[in-house]
Design a protein around this motif. Structure first.
Motif, PDB file in Angstrom:
ATOM      1  N   SER A  79       0.441  -0.971  -0.327  1.00  0.00           N
ATOM      2  CA  SER A  79       0.332  -0.339  -0.203  1.00  0.00           C
ATOM      3  C   SER A  79       1.085   1.560  -0.228  1.00  0.00           C
ATOM      4  CB  SER A  79      -0.945   0.197   1.020  1.00  0.00           C
ATOM      5  OG  SER A  79      -1.884   0.878   1.440  1.00  0.00           O
ATOM      6  N   ALA A  80       2.208   1.144   1.061  1.00  0.00           N
ATOM      7  CA  ALA A  80       2.965   2.039   1.094  1.00  0.00           C
ATOM      8  C   ALA A  80       3.122   2.704  -0.735  1.00  0.00           C
ATOM      9  CB  ALA A  80       3.560   2.180   2.182  1.00  0.00           C
ATOM     10  N   GLY A  86       2.061  12.105  -6.110  1.00  0.00           N
ATOM     11  CA  GLY A  86       2.185  12.541  -5.125  1.00  0.00           C
ATOM     12  C   GLY A  86       2.345  12.799  -3.473  1.00  0.00           C
ATOM     13  N   ALA A  87       3.072  13.040  -2.718  1.00  0.00           N
ATOM     14  CA  ALA A  87       3.683  12.443  -1.306  1.00  0.00           C
ATOM     15  C   ALA A  87       2.198  12.538  -0.641  1.00  0.00           C
ATOM     16  CB  ALA A  87       4.460  13.721  -0.497  1.00  0.00           C
ATOM     17  N   SER A  88       1.064  13.675  -0.649  1.00  0.00           N
ATOM     18  CA  SER A  88       0.108  13.366  -0.347  1.00  0.00           C
ATOM     19  C   SER A  88      -1.287  12.768   0.188  1.00  0.00           C
ATOM     20  CB  SER A  88      -1.001  15.066   0.062  1.00  0.00           C
ATOM     21  OG  SER A  88       0.208  15.579  -0.252  1.00  0.00           O
ATOM     22  N   GLN A  89      -1.353  11.980  -2.011  1.00  0.00           N
ATOM     23  CA  GLN A  89      -1.981  11.001  -1.794  1.00  0.00           C
ATOM     24  C   GLN A  89      -1.583   9.595  -1.417  1.00  0.00           C
ATOM     25  OE1 GLN A  89      -2.542   9.287  -5.789  1.00  0.00           O
ATOM     26  NE2 GLN A  89      -4.777  10.433  -6.019  1.00  0.00           N
ATOM     27  N   ALA A  90      -0.257   9.806  -1.475  1.00  0.00           N
ATOM     28  CA  ALA A  90       0.545   8.223  -1.225  1.00  0.00           C
ATOM     29  C   ALA A  90      -0.065   7.998   0.500  1.00  0.00           C
ATOM     30  CB  ALA A  90       1.876   8.134  -1.245  1.00  0.00           C
ATOM     31  N   PHE A  94      -2.462   5.478   2.093  1.00  0.00           N
ATOM     32  CA  PHE A  94      -2.068   4.767   2.891  1.00  0.00           C
ATOM     33  C   PHE A  94      -2.821   4.405   4.356  1.00  0.00           C
ATOM     34  CE2 PHE A  94       1.083   1.739   5.305  1.00  0.00           C
ATOM     35  CZ  PHE A  94       0.674   2.146   6.617  1.00  0.00           C
ATOM     36  N   ILE A  95      -3.006   5.411   4.767  1.00  0.00           N
ATOM     37  CA  ILE A  95      -4.439   5.685   5.858  1.00  0.00           C
ATOM     38  C   ILE A  95      -5.748   5.482   5.870  1.00  0.00           C
ATOM     39  CG2 ILE A  95      -5.287   7.357   7.141  1.00  0.00           C
ATOM     40  CD1 ILE A  95      -3.143   9.312   6.826  1.00  0.00           C
ATOM     41  N   LEU A 170      -3.603   6.287  16.420  1.00  0.00           N
ATOM     42  CA  LEU A 170      -4.614   6.434  15.753  1.00  0.00           C
ATOM     43  C   LEU A 170      -5.171   5.255  14.692  1.00  0.00           C
ATOM     44  CD1 LEU A 170      -6.777   8.977  14.928  1.00  0.00           C
ATOM     45  CD2 LEU A 170      -5.397   9.398  12.978  1.00  0.00           C
ATOM     46  N   ILE A 171      -4.177   5.243  13.589  1.00  0.00           N
ATOM     47  CA  ILE A 171      -4.771   3.767  12.709  1.00  0.00           C
ATOM     48  C   ILE A 171      -5.375   2.276  13.767  1.00  0.00           C
ATOM     49  CG2 ILE A 171      -4.108   2.425  10.974  1.00  0.00           C
ATOM     50  CD1 ILE A 171      -1.773   5.026   9.558  1.00  0.00           C
TER      51      ILE A 171
END
Lengths: 215, 215
Positions: A79-80, A86-90, A94-95, A170-171
């Motif tokens: 997943s990672a 882009g970084a934000s989407q990655a 993942f989250i 959190l996750i």
DNA sequence: GCCACTATTATACGTTTGTATAGTAATGCT
DNA sequence: AGCATTACTATACAAACGTATAATAGTGGC
């Protein structure tokens, strides 16, 4: 005397079938109910077979834990490393993936919790847990760092580490509670709850992560 | 034949002693190792006594879960209602207390996880879990609402509820992972990590919660 | 088809398990 | 001190448990 007919399986295939059966029985019956006979039956073999693959029931259970965590960390790593824009989407993917099916799973949570319950008293369980926890933290750090840089947030290793600990907490917590079918809220809300919370933890502009995966 | 001497105990005292012994054995030996004989020995009574208080081992274990969660939610409620100088401090104390001793406890986590491992397969476990999870969410909502109002953040019930779910997830996850002695980081960092993350989740000014409990 | 190898079955064993029950000693009241 | 009540001990039982091992049938190579 009529012996039951059977089919031979290669060592790896048989071993994995036994580990899967072990996990199935643990998920259903817990540590107190998963007997060698039940596991063998679930695997479609006789109870005597188990001794040919594992020297004891204890060893088989330990191996099942390692096998389970290997699957979970493997899926997280995939997943990672998935393609993203882009970084934000990655990070967002993942989250979100962690609080949605197939990861949001009462079976996975039951197994995870069952083994965590033994971490304190068993060194082997503790070792497997520590290794996988470290791996999750590392994955998160690697995902968080470029996002912080991109948004001009402090991105030193210590800050990333602290954020990774918080985000992982959190996750884990949402995954745990969200998987158990308590009926207190619709689990479909969890991705947005998780992403919104993550934006706050990382001090990102509102919508950075939520918008990264919305249609 | 020499019978062991014994002392009588009132019904409640004896019952609680048995439940405490059950929890001790579960924390050490797990569901697979906590036999009736072990629990009786830990309680300092003979194994036959248990039938006078519980109709089966299963019932005793269920009652032990209810007893444990009663203790955990009771402690949380006490913490939530403790005297404080304002809403922010009350919330900060509540969060911090959950990621510090005596709550940060490998015994508590082991027990909690052991029972969570059975929630999926056992209706009684699921019921106990749901009730306590609901109680934790309610406590958090009640703590969060005045803080949001104080800082002019959106404080509608739906928003509070979503924040409570996220905060509870964060607390659960940090509590879980932070209690297990993995050695990956110093658990003394957890209060600040949790409070900083909570500030972000609630979109509070930096330092609102951290400063509320700092010397 | 034959044969050697070995994955697998069936069975045995001693121990442990949860459940059941009869007997008795601790304790409070008179 | 005597007595009734009952909390508790000790023991028994059938079933289940993890472990051990001998026998045999599936399978691939020739």
């Amino acid at each position: 005397m009529t012996r039951r007919s059977y089919q031979r399986l290669g060592e790896d295939a048989r071993r994995n079938a036994l580990l899967e059966a072990t996990l199935d029985c643990l998920a259903e019956d817990g540590m107190g109910g998963a007997s060698v006979r039940k596991i063998a039956e679930r695997a479609g073999v006789s109870a005597g077979l188990i001794r040919h693959y594992f020297s004891s029931k204890d060893e088989m259970i330990h191996e099942a834990y390692a096998y389970l965590m290997g699957q979970l960390t493997g899926a997280a790593a995939d997943s990672a490393h998935a393609a993203s824009e882009g970084a934000s989407q990655a990070l967002a993917h993942f989250i979100a993936a962690n609080v949605m099916q197939p990861n949001l799973s009462s079976r996975k949570v039951s197994l995870w919790a069952t083994f965590i319950g033994r971490v304190r008293a068993g060194a082997r369980y503790a070792e497997i847990h520590r290794d996988s926890y470290r791996e999750f933290l590392d994955l998160l750090e690697a995902l968080i760092h470029p996002v912080l840089v991109q948004h001009g947030r402090p991105a030193a290793p210590a800050a990333c580490h602290g954020h990774a600990i918080a985000l992982n907490g959190l996750i884990d917590g949402l995954w745990l509670e969200g998987s158990l079918g308590h009926g207190l809220y619709d689990p479909a809300r969890l991705p947005v709850i998780a992403l919104t919370a993550a934006e706050g933890i990382l001090r990102l502009p509102d919508g950075t992560l939520v918008r990264a995966i919305a249609p």
